[in-house]
Design an enzyme around this catalytic site. Structure first.
Site, PDB file in Angstrom:
ATOM      1  N   HIS A 185      42.233  42.438  43.359  1.00 10.40           N
ATOM      2  CA  HIS A 185      43.233  41.859  42.449  1.00 10.40           C
ATOM      3  C   HIS A 185      44.209  40.967  43.201  1.00 10.40           C
ATOM      4  O   HIS A 185      44.617  39.913  42.697  1.00 10.40           O
ATOM      5  CB  HIS A 185      44.008  42.973  41.739  1.00 10.40           C
ATOM      6  CG  HIS A 185      43.251  43.616  40.624  1.00 10.40           C
ATOM      7  ND1 HIS A 185      42.616  42.895  39.637  1.00 10.40           N
ATOM      8  CD2 HIS A 185      43.037  44.932  40.325  1.00 10.40           C
ATOM      9  CE1 HIS A 185      42.049  43.722  38.781  1.00 10.40           C
ATOM     10  NE2 HIS A 185      42.273  44.963  39.179  1.00 10.40           N
TER      11      HIS A 185
ATOM     12  N   HIS B   7      44.894  36.967  42.583  1.00  8.51           N
ATOM     13  CA  HIS B   7      46.219  36.376  42.418  1.00  8.51           C
ATOM     14  C   HIS B   7      46.420  35.223  43.391  1.00  8.51           C
ATOM     15  O   HIS B   7      46.923  34.145  43.020  1.00  8.51           O
ATOM     16  CB  HIS B   7      47.289  37.442  42.629  1.00  8.51           C
ATOM     17  CG  HIS B   7      48.677  36.976  42.322  1.00  8.51           C
ATOM     18  ND1 HIS B   7      49.796  37.500  42.942  1.00  8.51           N
ATOM     19  CD2 HIS B   7      49.141  36.015  41.481  1.00  8.51           C
ATOM     20  CE1 HIS B   7      50.874  36.901  42.489  1.00  8.51           C
ATOM     21  NE2 HIS B   7      50.505  35.993  41.597  1.00  8.51           N
TER      22      HIS B   7
ATOM     23  N   HIS C 129      39.229  47.563  45.517  1.00  6.37           N
ATOM     24  CA  HIS C 129      39.381  47.024  44.167  1.00  6.37           C
ATOM     25  C   HIS C 129      40.772  46.417  43.978  1.00  6.37           C
ATOM     26  O   HIS C 129      40.900  45.302  43.438  1.00  6.37           O
ATOM     27  CB  HIS C 129      39.160  48.144  43.144  1.00  6.37           C
ATOM     28  CG  HIS C 129      39.367  47.721  41.724  1.00  6.37           C
ATOM     29  ND1 HIS C 129      38.360  47.185  40.946  1.00  6.37           N
ATOM     30  CD2 HIS C 129      40.474  47.751  40.928  1.00  6.37           C
ATOM     31  CE1 HIS C 129      38.836  46.909  39.742  1.00  6.37           C
ATOM     32  NE2 HIS C 129      40.117  47.248  39.704  1.00  6.37           N
ATOM     33  N   GLU C 130      41.799  47.124  44.418  1.00  8.83           N
ATOM     34  CA  GLU C 130      43.164  46.610  44.259  1.00  8.83           C
ATOM     35  C   GLU C 130      43.399  45.395  45.146  1.00  8.83           C
ATOM     36  O   GLU C 130      44.108  44.462  44.759  1.00  8.83           O
ATOM     37  CB  GLU C 130      44.188  47.715  44.554  1.00  8.83           C
ATOM     38  CG  GLU C 130      44.095  48.921  43.634  1.00  8.83           C
ATOM     39  CD  GLU C 130      44.119  48.572  42.158  1.00  8.83           C
ATOM     40  OE1 GLU C 130      44.736  47.543  41.796  1.00  8.83           O
ATOM     41  OE2 GLU C 130      43.519  49.315  41.369  1.00  8.83           O
TER      42      GLU C 130
END
Length: 231
Positions: free
Chosen positions: A100, A104, A96-97
């Site tokens: 991100h 970006h 999940h991270e």
């Protein structure tokens, strides 16, 4: 009192439920080792490299479930329970991270909007409610500009609500990317992917709960001020 019950109690109960779901689901799958015996720290580095994000660093953070990606310095930070354990839960949270970080890198529009709103949202979250009640007090004391101050507080808090609203598609998209990464890279088996997905679904509830609570609080402020003007 009825207004408080309608606007605050249901979101509060849902928030407590969401936190329980996250804690119980993470606790369950953090006890199940993944087949590759890969810690969250190693999984994060591997997934970042798979997405050509060698420029993103991985660091440890303090606190339970404090995992996050910091776009300002391109650093992915993992909590000890995720970084140091080779669990199914760790795979889901790490993916999940990394999602991100991919957002970006690809200039995902909702993330860009959220990042742009972050400073104003932080100010609104901390100062908005204070201005509302200061303005109400000043108005009650006969100060003409009291309501103006209160409405400025509402506007600031509204920015925080918009930030929370935009957070939903950002988080849902990161979880969708995580599920795809785990499946397409073969990092997780079908069974492990199911467990990691359960962890992500539980975490998503906290963002929905946060939005409901923020909207309820904003409506409360608006109703107080519009009711005061009718009086």
């Amino acid at each position: 009192m009825e207004l408080w019950l309608i606007l605050f109690i249901p979101p509060l109960l849902f928030m407590l439920y969401a936190q329980w779901r996250v804690s119980s689901t993470f606790g369950k799958y953090s006890k199940i080792p993944n087949d590759r015996n890969m810690t969250g720290l190693n999984a994060a580095r591997w997934l970042l490299d798979q997405n050509n994000l060698q420029n993103v660093q991985v660091e440890l953070s303090k606190g339970k479930l404090s995992d996050h990606y910091d776009p300002r310095v391109r650093v992915l930070r993992l909590s000890p329970d995720v970084a140091n354990k080779a669990s199914v839960a760790a795979l889901g949270i790490v993916a999940h991270e990394v999602g991100h970080a991919v957002q970006h890198a690809t200039a995902y529009a909702p993330l860009q909007v959220r990042n742009a709103l972050a400073p104003v949202a932080g100010l609104g979250s901390n100062l908005g409610g204070i201005l509302v009640f200061v303005g109400i007090i000043l108005y009650a004391m006969g100060t003409g500009f009291g309501l103006d101050i209160a409405w400025i507080g509402v506007a600031l808090f509204g920015a925080a609500v918009v930030f929370t609203m935009i957070t939903l598609p950002v988080e849902f998209d990161a979880s969708a990317r995580a599920r795809s990464m785990l499946r397409n890279t073969g990092l997780a088996s079908v069974t492990e992917s199911s467990g990691a997905s359960a962890v992500l679904s539980a975490a998503a509830l906290t963002y929905v709960a946060a939005l409901l609570a923020a909207v309820g609080q904003l409506l409360y402020y608006v109703l107080i001020l519009t009711g005061g003007r009718r009086d």
